[in-house]
Design an enzyme around this catalytic site. Structure first.
Site, PDB file in Angstrom:
ATOM      1  N   PHE A 123       1.065  -0.744   0.039  1.00  0.00           N
ATOM      2  CA  PHE A 123      -0.158   0.206  -0.280  1.00  0.00           C
ATOM      3  C   PHE A 123       0.671   0.913   0.025  1.00  0.00           C
ATOM      4  CE2 PHE A 123      -2.086   3.444   2.868  1.00  0.00           C
ATOM      5  CZ  PHE A 123      -3.606   3.501   1.684  1.00  0.00           C
ATOM      6  N   GLU A 127       4.263  10.043   1.830  1.00  0.00           N
ATOM      7  CA  GLU A 127       5.545  10.478   0.550  1.00  0.00           C
ATOM      8  C   GLU A 127       6.735  11.213   1.555  1.00  0.00           C
ATOM      9  OE1 GLU A 127       3.714  12.732  -2.053  1.00  0.00           O
ATOM     10  OE2 GLU A 127       2.508  10.995  -3.117  1.00  0.00           O
ATOM     11  N   ARG A 268      13.268 -17.360  38.064  1.00  0.00           N
ATOM     12  CA  ARG A 268      13.512 -16.502  39.092  1.00  0.00           C
ATOM     13  C   ARG A 268      13.942 -15.663  40.111  1.00  0.00           C
ATOM     14  NH1 ARG A 268      19.015 -14.454  38.490  1.00  0.00           N
ATOM     15  NH2 ARG A 268      19.134 -12.543  39.169  1.00  0.00           N
ATOM     16  N   GLY A 339      14.820  -7.414  33.516  1.00  0.00           N
ATOM     17  CA  GLY A 339      15.968  -7.419  34.432  1.00  0.00           C
ATOM     18  C   GLY A 339      16.773  -7.233  33.228  1.00  0.00           C
ATOM     19  N   GLU A 363       0.011   3.040  10.120  1.00  0.00           N
ATOM     20  CA  GLU A 363      -0.861   3.571   9.622  1.00  0.00           C
ATOM     21  C   GLU A 363      -1.959   4.076  10.572  1.00  0.00           C
ATOM     22  OE1 GLU A 363      -2.752  -1.068   8.956  1.00  0.00           O
ATOM     23  OE2 GLU A 363      -0.411  -1.477   8.920  1.00  0.00           O
ATOM     24  N   GLU A 367      -1.737  10.156  17.566  1.00  0.00           N
ATOM     25  CA  GLU A 367      -2.050  11.446  17.628  1.00  0.00           C
ATOM     26  C   GLU A 367      -3.355  11.396  16.426  1.00  0.00           C
ATOM     27  OE1 GLU A 367       1.259  11.521  19.600  1.00  0.00           O
ATOM     28  OE2 GLU A 367       1.031  10.626  17.773  1.00  0.00           O
TER      29      GLU A 367
END
Length: 392
Positions: A123, A127, A268, A339, A363, A367
């Site tokens: 697509f 620009e 862990r 970590g 896409e 904002e």
């Protein structure tokens, strides 16, 4: 409103899950190092029909609805995002325009090869001067007899290195603003068409974005996609249609990161106990789980609405915004839970952290999604409430 999957979709989902776990994920580190998707994985994806999930059965695709597509996208999101983007950009914005807007002759020509994965779709809207402001296009298309002559350039075009079929937006009437933009189907081997350099990116290795150049590119008039002057509207439709799918891919990645984080927190040990017993870590895991579940419901609700042919302009913008923001938050928490090991390239967490960042940009930036949501809200409330006059 039900999000249950058909038996066929559930079967495909299970096949994709096994393919991702057994073949794609073991190759993820190789993809990252070589910036390439192994040919055998692409061929297996073709065999499974993954390139045709957005294409109707009569043209060789799987012919499934948006809920079914999201189920597949979610599984694809659980592995290397470069591979996921190759499939997602092709089956989303790369092919949806022809499926939804193309005439029968165009569908017969392009969709069977796109469904098989022989031809990859892309697509081409963005620009150097037209990113979020998509109406500021400089690429022009001038009709001469039975052909259009296109001049200009595009950049950051996903799948461009490997694509054969491009949905291209160009200006046919500069005096008409957004109503002077038209969409076209451009083939890679048309004279005057050049694919430029492949961009080196922060993430999404294996997914290739390039510049495109059109120098007196001649295309037949029958490659006009839709009507003249409807290109901007077409672009908005194409982008809106793909947002639930993009959210589903993000959902899969978030689920992957949550799984890895829970497993690591159980294994862990620090201060003589598993780190999940540290309240700070436990709270991070809880927050991640809440956001994953919220995103799941939002994603499949918008997918369901799309299948019901409902207006999803606002909702698709919401889910795209939320999915990208959640993905980034969860990736950040996953690094924190892991970590130091979460920062090492030998392990997948830092890769997802880098890959997540682009989701707030491509896409439609976060904002722009907020602009769409806000505008739709004003339209809705303007229709429900009459202006209140202040008595003097």
């Amino acid at each position: 409103m039900q999000f249950t999957f058909s038996e066929e979709t559930e079967a495909i989902r299970q096949i994709v899950r096994e393919f991702v776990a057994n073949e794609v994920e073991p190759a993820a580190h190789w993809i990252e190092e070589h910036d390439e998707i192994p040919r055998e994985i692409v061929e297996k994806s073709q065999e499974l029909g993954l390139f045709g999930i957005s294409i109707p059965e009569e043209y060789g695709g799987l012919g499934i609805g948006m809920v079914g597509k999201c189920a597949i996208y979610e599984e694809l999101g659980k592995t290397h995002n470069g591979f996921t983007t190759l499939i997602g950009a092709h089956t989303g914005i790369g092919s949806v325009g022809i499926v939804e807007i193309g005439n029968e002759e165009q569908k017969q020509r392009y969709l069977p090869k796109m469904a098989s994965g022989e031809w990859i779709g892309a697509f081409a809207l963005t620009e150097p001067s037209a990113g979020s402001n998509a109406t500021n296009l400089k690429t022009t298309a001038v009709r001469k007899g039975d052909r259009y002559i296109i001049n200009g350039s595009k950049h950051y075009i996903t799948n461009a290195r490997d694509a054969h079929v491009f949905t291209v937006m160009a200006v046919t009437d500069p005096s008409m603003g957004s109503k002077g933009i038209t969409s076209f189907i451009v083939e890679r081997d048309f004279p005057g068409f050049t694919v430029g350099k492949t961009e080196k990116k922060m993430g999404l290795r294996g997914s290739h974005s390039c510049e495109l150049f059109f120098e007196d590119l001649e295309i037949p008039a029958e490659n006009l996609l839709g009507e003249e002057g409807q290109g901007y509207v077409n672009a908005l439709k194409i982008l809106a249609n793909g947002r639930a799918g993009l959210a589903a891919r993000n959902l899969g990645s978030c689920h992957y990161l949550l799984d890895k984080s829970v497993q690591y927190a159980m294994e862990r040990e620090q201060f003589g106990k598993p780190i999940f017993e540290q309240q700070a870590v436990l709270h991070m895991l809880a927050d991640m789980a809440v956001e994953v579940e919220t995103l799941r419901w939002m994603t499949y609700r918008v997918a369901w609405m799309t299948d019901q042919a409902m207006n999803v302009i606002k909702e698709s913008a919401m889910v795209k915004l939320y999915a990208s923001e959640v993905y980034n938050r969860i990736a950040d928490k996953a690094v924190q839970v892991h970590g130091g090991i979460g920062y090492i390239t030998e392990y997948p967490i830092e890769r997802f952290y880098r890959d997540a960042r682009i989701t707030k940009i491509y896409e439609g930036t976060s904002e722009i999604q907020r602009n769409i949501i806000g505008t739709q809200l004003i339209k809705e409330y303007s229709g429900k409430h009459s202006p209140t006059r202040i008595k003097k």
